[in-house]
Design a protein around this motif. Structure first.
Motif, PDB file in Angstrom:
ATOM      1  N   ARG A 140       9.657   2.566  -0.339  1.00 43.18           N
ATOM      2  CA  ARG A 140       9.954   1.321  -1.093  1.00 43.18           C
ATOM      3  C   ARG A 140       9.173   1.454  -2.475  1.00 43.18           C
ATOM      4  NH1 ARG A 140      10.110  -4.611  -0.150  1.00 43.18           N
ATOM      5  NH2 ARG A 140       8.908  -5.577  -1.699  1.00 43.18           N
ATOM      6  N   TYR A 141       7.961   2.077  -2.606  1.00 44.32           N
ATOM      7  CA  TYR A 141       7.316   2.030  -3.739  1.00 44.32           C
ATOM      8  C   TYR A 141       7.189   3.196  -4.646  1.00 44.32           C
ATOM      9  CZ  TYR A 141       5.375  -2.432  -2.098  1.00 44.32           C
ATOM     10  OH  TYR A 141       5.189  -3.759  -1.678  1.00 44.32           O
ATOM     11  N   ALA A 142       7.655   4.335  -3.963  1.00 46.11           N
ATOM     12  CA  ALA A 142       7.686   5.435  -4.703  1.00 46.11           C
ATOM     13  C   ALA A 142       6.220   5.997  -5.385  1.00 46.11           C
ATOM     14  CB  ALA A 142       8.773   5.633  -5.945  1.00 46.11           C
ATOM     15  N   GLN A 143       5.295   5.831  -4.546  1.00 41.14           N
ATOM     16  CA  GLN A 143       3.809   5.914  -5.124  1.00 41.14           C
ATOM     17  C   GLN A 143       3.363   6.796  -4.188  1.00 41.14           C
ATOM     18  OE1 GLN A 143       2.433   5.372  -7.779  1.00 41.14           O
ATOM     19  NE2 GLN A 143       3.887   3.932  -8.639  1.00 41.14           N
ATOM     20  N   PRO A 144       3.676   8.213  -3.904  1.00 41.69           N
ATOM     21  CA  PRO A 144       3.000   8.971  -2.945  1.00 41.69           C
ATOM     22  C   PRO A 144       1.556   8.990  -2.753  1.00 41.69           C
ATOM     23  CG  PRO A 144       4.219  10.240  -4.510  1.00 41.69           C
ATOM     24  CD  PRO A 144       4.524   9.004  -4.827  1.00 41.69           C
ATOM     25  N   SER A 145       0.889   9.041  -3.870  1.00 45.59           N
ATOM     26  CA  SER A 145      -0.683   9.296  -3.568  1.00 45.59           C
ATOM     27  C   SER A 145      -1.199   8.045  -3.133  1.00 45.59           C
ATOM     28  CB  SER A 145      -1.095   9.694  -5.072  1.00 45.59           C
ATOM     29  OG  SER A 145      -0.843   8.712  -6.038  1.00 45.59           O
ATOM     30  N   ALA A 146      -0.670   6.838  -3.583  1.00 44.25           N
ATOM     31  CA  ALA A 146      -1.226   5.698  -3.033  1.00 44.25           C
ATOM     32  C   ALA A 146      -1.051   5.321  -1.553  1.00 44.25           C
ATOM     33  CB  ALA A 146      -0.454   4.306  -3.678  1.00 44.25           C
ATOM     34  N   VAL A 147       0.291   5.888  -1.098  1.00 44.09           N
ATOM     35  CA  VAL A 147       0.756   5.625   0.254  1.00 44.09           C
ATOM     36  C   VAL A 147      -0.195   6.510   1.235  1.00 44.09           C
ATOM     37  CG1 VAL A 147       2.465   5.650   2.080  1.00 44.09           C
ATOM     38  CG2 VAL A 147       2.894   4.954  -0.252  1.00 44.09           C
ATOM     39  N   VAL A 148      -0.474   7.971   0.592  1.00 46.62           N
ATOM     40  CA  VAL A 148      -1.193   8.895   1.498  1.00 46.62           C
ATOM     41  C   VAL A 148      -2.754   8.360   1.378  1.00 46.62           C
ATOM     42  CG1 VAL A 148      -2.580  11.025   1.283  1.00 46.62           C
ATOM     43  CG2 VAL A 148       0.034  10.892   1.179  1.00 46.62           C
ATOM     44  N   LEU A 149      -3.394   7.620   0.307  1.00 45.17           N
ATOM     45  CA  LEU A 149      -4.562   7.287   0.289  1.00 45.17           C
ATOM     46  C   LEU A 149      -5.035   5.949   1.343  1.00 45.17           C
ATOM     47  CD1 LEU A 149      -7.716   7.604  -0.714  1.00 45.17           C
ATOM     48  CD2 LEU A 149      -6.781   6.164  -2.701  1.00 45.17           C
ATOM     49  N   GLY A 150      -3.829   5.105   1.212  1.00 47.95           N
ATOM     50  CA  GLY A 150      -4.131   3.928   1.963  1.00 47.95           C
ATOM     51  C   GLY A 150      -3.799   3.970   3.417  1.00 47.95           C
ATOM     52  N   THR A 151      -2.751   5.157   3.808  1.00 46.84           N
ATOM     53  CA  THR A 151      -2.684   5.424   5.143  1.00 46.84           C
ATOM     54  C   THR A 151      -3.856   5.964   5.688  1.00 46.84           C
ATOM     55  OG1 THR A 151      -0.196   5.732   4.725  1.00 46.84           O
ATOM     56  CG2 THR A 151      -1.367   6.684   6.559  1.00 46.84           C
ATOM     57  N   PHE A 152      -4.424   7.096   5.051  1.00 45.00           N
ATOM     58  CA  PHE A 152      -5.734   7.853   5.376  1.00 45.00           C
ATOM     59  C   PHE A 152      -6.797   6.734   5.343  1.00 45.00           C
ATOM     60  CE2 PHE A 152      -9.590  10.118   4.402  1.00 45.00           C
ATOM     61  CZ  PHE A 152      -9.651  10.882   5.495  1.00 45.00           C
ATOM     62  N   LEU A 153      -7.229   5.873   4.651  1.00 45.19           N
ATOM     63  CA  LEU A 153      -8.271   4.878   4.536  1.00 45.19           C
ATOM     64  C   LEU A 153      -8.085   4.069   5.879  1.00 45.19           C
ATOM     65  CD1 LEU A 153      -8.763   3.929   0.810  1.00 45.19           C
ATOM     66  CD2 LEU A 153     -10.189   5.607   2.516  1.00 45.19           C
ATOM     67  N   ALA A 154      -6.930   3.532   6.167  1.00 45.79           N
ATOM     68  CA  ALA A 154      -6.398   2.636   7.523  1.00 45.79           C
ATOM     69  C   ALA A 154      -7.116   3.393   8.642  1.00 45.79           C
ATOM     70  CB  ALA A 154      -5.250   2.178   7.419  1.00 45.79           C
ATOM     71  N   LEU A 155      -6.644   4.702   8.973  1.00 42.88           N
ATOM     72  CA  LEU A 155      -6.569   5.611   9.944  1.00 42.88           C
ATOM     73  C   LEU A 155      -8.262   5.765  10.201  1.00 42.88           C
ATOM     74  CD1 LEU A 155      -3.845   7.982   9.612  1.00 42.88           C
ATOM     75  CD2 LEU A 155      -4.071   6.107  11.628  1.00 42.88           C
ATOM     76  N   MET A 156      -8.690   6.205   9.275  1.00 39.57           N
ATOM     77  CA  MET A 156     -10.319   6.312   9.159  1.00 39.57           C
ATOM     78  C   MET A 156     -11.116   5.064   9.540  1.00 39.57           C
ATOM     79  SD  MET A 156     -10.626   9.517   9.263  1.00 39.57           S
ATOM     80  CE  MET A 156     -12.352   9.496   9.440  1.00 39.57           C
ATOM     81  N   SER A 157     -10.442   3.856   9.064  1.00 40.47           N
ATOM     82  CA  SER A 157     -11.296   2.704   9.329  1.00 40.47           C
ATOM     83  C   SER A 157     -11.302   2.232  10.655  1.00 40.47           C
ATOM     84  CB  SER A 157     -10.765   1.526   8.511  1.00 40.47           C
ATOM     85  OG  SER A 157     -10.910   1.841   7.085  1.00 40.47           O
TER      86      SER A 157
END
Length: 199
Positions: A140-157
């Motif tokens: 949807r957003y075509a922002q791969p670095s943002a999605v990788v970071l957001g996904t990783f932070l959510a999983l680690m939280s």
């Protein structure tokens, strides 16, 4: 709000909400009752970083993999894990009570605990709803670095919460009971994966 930041917040929010009641949280809690926090977090971090990259870079390809093949692989991983946990839980039920320790969180090497955490959580996340959510946000957003970071932070939280709760549990429950309980959890996940593979 920039598209990059919106993609990060959206990925974090979706994945965090999907992971709270998910099997990954339960598995992390089980892993923490068996191992120290540091190797569980290290193994989780590597597994989740890889999963986030896979979800974004190869997300559309994941949906092309046969669902039964993925489910069969997950069944084998959890089945072997359940067998080993039950074997350990029923082989020496009195050793942890004799030495006064509640859990086995300090008896395993860092490397072994980290590798076990990595393998278990990587397999559990493969093809998971949170991974698919990351694929959708990336598309949807075509922002791969943002999605990788957001996904990783959510999983680690979510993982950090499970590690904290698991540490409290490990200090109060005998190791053989933790192993047996973990064996039940792994058996349930193995049976669910088997059902997905044959249904």
């Amino acid at each position: 709000m920039s598209s990059w930041f919106l993609a990060l917040v959206t990925a974090f929010g979706l994945v965090f909400l999907l992971e709270l009641p998910d099997k990954t949280t339960a598995l992390t809690l089980v892993l923490r009752t068996r191992f120290r926090a540091a190797p569980v977090l290290a193994g989780s971090a590597v597994a989740f970083a890889l999963q986030a990259v896979i979800a974004v870079a190869l997300g559309s390809a994941l949906t092309l993999l046969p669902q039964r093949l993925v489910a069969a692989a997950v069944f084998v991983v959890f089945g072997v894990g359940a067998f080993l946990l039950f074997k350990e839980g029923f082989s020496t039920p009195d050793t942890d009570e004799a030495d006064g320790s509640g859990g086995t969180a300090t008896t395993t090497s860092f490397r072994r605990a980290a590798l076990t955490s990595f393998g278990t959580l990587f397999a559990a996340e493969f093809g998971d709803a949170s991974q698919l959510a990351a694929v959708g946000v990336a598309a949807r957003y075509a922002q791969p670095s943002a999605v990788v970071l957001g996904t990783f932070l959510a999983l680690m939280s979510v993982t950090a919460l499970a590690v904290f709760v698991g540490g409290k549990l490990a200090n109060r429950v005998p190791a053989h009971l933790i192993n047996r309980g973990a064996g039940v959890v792994f058996t349930v996940f193995a049976l669910l994966a088997l059902w997905q593979a044959v249904a």
